[in-house]
Structures are given as C-alpha cells and as structure tokens.
Design an enzyme around this catalytic site. Sequence first.
Site, PDB file in Angstrom:
ATOM      1  N   ILE A 136       0.849  -1.189   0.000  1.00 45.30           N
ATOM      2  CA  ILE A 136       0.000   0.000   0.000  1.00 45.30           C
ATOM      3  C   ILE A 136       0.888   1.242   0.000  1.00 45.30           C
ATOM      4  O   ILE A 136       1.580   1.535   0.973  1.00 45.30           O
ATOM      5  CB  ILE A 136      -0.916   0.036   1.239  1.00 45.30           C
ATOM      6  CG1 ILE A 136      -1.783  -1.216   1.318  1.00 45.30           C
ATOM      7  CG2 ILE A 136      -1.761   1.305   1.236  1.00 45.30           C
ATOM      8  CD1 ILE A 136      -2.825  -1.323   0.241  1.00 45.30           C
ATOM      9  N   ASP A 137       0.895   1.986  -1.111  1.00 42.58           N
ATOM     10  CA  ASP A 137       1.615   3.248  -1.206  1.00 42.58           C
ATOM     11  C   ASP A 137       0.643   4.377  -0.881  1.00 42.58           C
ATOM     12  O   ASP A 137      -0.428   4.474  -1.490  1.00 42.58           O
ATOM     13  CB  ASP A 137       2.175   3.442  -2.613  1.00 42.58           C
ATOM     14  CG  ASP A 137       3.144   2.335  -3.009  1.00 42.58           C
ATOM     15  OD1 ASP A 137       3.888   1.862  -2.127  1.00 42.58           O
ATOM     16  OD2 ASP A 137       3.149   1.942  -4.199  1.00 42.58           O
ATOM     17  N   TYR A 138       1.022   5.242   0.057  1.00 39.17           N
ATOM     18  CA  TYR A 138       0.084   6.275   0.491  1.00 39.17           C
ATOM     19  C   TYR A 138       0.768   7.630   0.640  1.00 39.17           C
ATOM     20  O   TYR A 138       1.978   7.718   0.832  1.00 39.17           O
ATOM     21  CB  TYR A 138      -0.577   5.882   1.820  1.00 39.17           C
ATOM     22  CG  TYR A 138       0.368   5.866   3.000  1.00 39.17           C
ATOM     23  CD1 TYR A 138       0.531   6.988   3.814  1.00 39.17           C
ATOM     24  CD2 TYR A 138       1.136   4.738   3.304  1.00 39.17           C
ATOM     25  CE1 TYR A 138       1.404   6.991   4.881  1.00 39.17           C
ATOM     26  CE2 TYR A 138       2.013   4.731   4.371  1.00 39.17           C
ATOM     27  CZ  TYR A 138       2.146   5.854   5.153  1.00 39.17           C
ATOM     28  OH  TYR A 138       3.029   5.857   6.206  1.00 39.17           O
ATOM     29  N   TYR A 148      -2.212   5.305  -3.495  1.00 40.98           N
ATOM     30  CA  TYR A 148      -1.830   5.416  -4.894  1.00 40.98           C
ATOM     31  C   TYR A 148      -1.366   4.062  -5.415  1.00 40.98           C
ATOM     32  O   TYR A 148      -0.843   3.230  -4.661  1.00 40.98           O
ATOM     33  CB  TYR A 148      -0.708   6.443  -5.074  1.00 40.98           C
ATOM     34  CG  TYR A 148      -1.172   7.871  -4.949  1.00 40.98           C
ATOM     35  CD1 TYR A 148      -1.350   8.668  -6.064  1.00 40.98           C
ATOM     36  CD2 TYR A 148      -1.460   8.413  -3.704  1.00 40.98           C
ATOM     37  CE1 TYR A 148      -1.792   9.977  -5.957  1.00 40.98           C
ATOM     38  CE2 TYR A 148      -1.906   9.723  -3.572  1.00 40.98           C
ATOM     39  CZ  TYR A 148      -2.066  10.503  -4.701  1.00 40.98           C
ATOM     40  OH  TYR A 148      -2.516  11.795  -4.589  1.00 40.98           O
TER      41      TYR A 148
END
Length: 259
Positions: A136-138, A148
């Site tokens: 999870i890229d945030y 994102y």
Amino acid sequence: MLKKRLIFTLLYSKGSFMLSRNFRLQRVGNADWLNRNYNFSTIATSIDELIILNTERADDGTPLSHQKFLSDVEKVTKGCFMPLALGGGLTSVDQIPQLMQSGADKIVVNTALFRNAEFVRAAVAKYGSQCVVASIDYRHSQDGFEIYTACGSERVEGEFTDLLAYVADLGVGEIYLNSMDKDGTGQGYWMDVLDQISAIEHLPVIMAGGAGNFEHLMEGLGSANIDAVATANLFNFVGDGLPKAREKLLAHDQNLARW
C-alpha cells in the site's frame, strides 16, 4: 510472542537497482555492483527478509524485461537462505510459479489490489494468504491519507480506512505500508498513519518509507501495531550498516531473532 522482522527492499528497473526518493528513481548499479557492495549471502543473518520489486512498466502496466529481472534476482540472492518476496506488475496466477522458481517465498501485489481483485483472491486461494503481501503506497493530505497505485502515479478513489478494509478482505497475509512522502528521505517513518489502520490490525504490518538510521528502525519496531520494519536506503546502510543496525536493535532489547 512472535519475533519482529527487519526487512530490506530492493527496487529494480531496466537491468539496474535503483534509489527512490518520493517515488522518483535514480540508477545505482547493476547486479554485479550490488554483489560487490551488498553480498546478501554474507549479511543474511542481519536481515529477516528480502523484498525485490520490479518497477519497470510498459504502457499497459505490465513488467518489462521480466526474464532479465528474474536472472538478476537469482544473481543477487545466490547462497541466501532468508525468505524472499518478489513483485512488480503481477496480473496473473500463471506468473507466480516462475517467481517461485527464482527463489520467491512470497509475492508482492500493489496495483492489482484495486484493478484485479480476482487475481489476488485466486493467488490467495492457490498459494495461501501467507504467500501474498499487499503493498500500500500512500500520501498524506489535508483530508488524511490517500492510496496510490501504478508506481505512485494513480490515486485510488475512496476513504483510506475503507480501502484498507477492502484490501484485508481480499485475504492477503500481510500489509506493506509505504509512505510516498517519506520515501528515500531518511527522515523516519510516518508513524501517525498507525492511527488509521484499525481495519488491518489483525494482519502483520510492515512499515516502510523513511528509515535512515537504526533509531528510525527502533521507533517502528517499538510500536505494538508494527510487525516488521523495512528500508530501501542503499547508501544509509551500505557496507556493514545493516549488521551494525541489527546489533544496536538487539542491544536495545528489540524483539528480533538472534541468528
């Protein structure tokens, strides 16, 4: 009590390993360079797991030079006995056996979490939840946090906590939580995000993005909500940086395995 983990992440693109700062990539060196500076067969006792992500993409989002990627993975990990996770642009269960033949114990999925949930569920069903890591890229925003995909280029619509609950419902085995704002800065993890992860508290959480020294690693490991800390900062931990970081963590009574 389960031991916590220290993880190293490598980013790969176009035959080279890369440095990332806020998701902007800079070439560092090829597999030969990496083997000269990071002989993972000798520092395997300093880290608990190695993650290698192929960030190269075609216009349709699929990885390029897939064979070259796997060939370089095998060069870098030759003689290593630590768990290995591989990922980057995965879209089909048919791709997984080749990764496992190259040494992968787990796969890492990111964009497919939101574009191809059927693939993720199928991977979990066939290989088990423990084999599938959700990346999870945030980013932080005025309204909280945003997720994102597509190497950080596309924002996923929806509330952060709802999206985390959705990912957990796919059956994945753990969450790799990566701050795009802190990525490559060496300024420490974005710890405030932990206030927003109640939906995934039942899953192991890997904290990533921002580690620059052992104090940052220690802060992450000191949280009850974090099961592992990751760094992708090649230069901050070059040479004997990783062994020394682990020694300091153990000296401060962090709950890591003693190899």
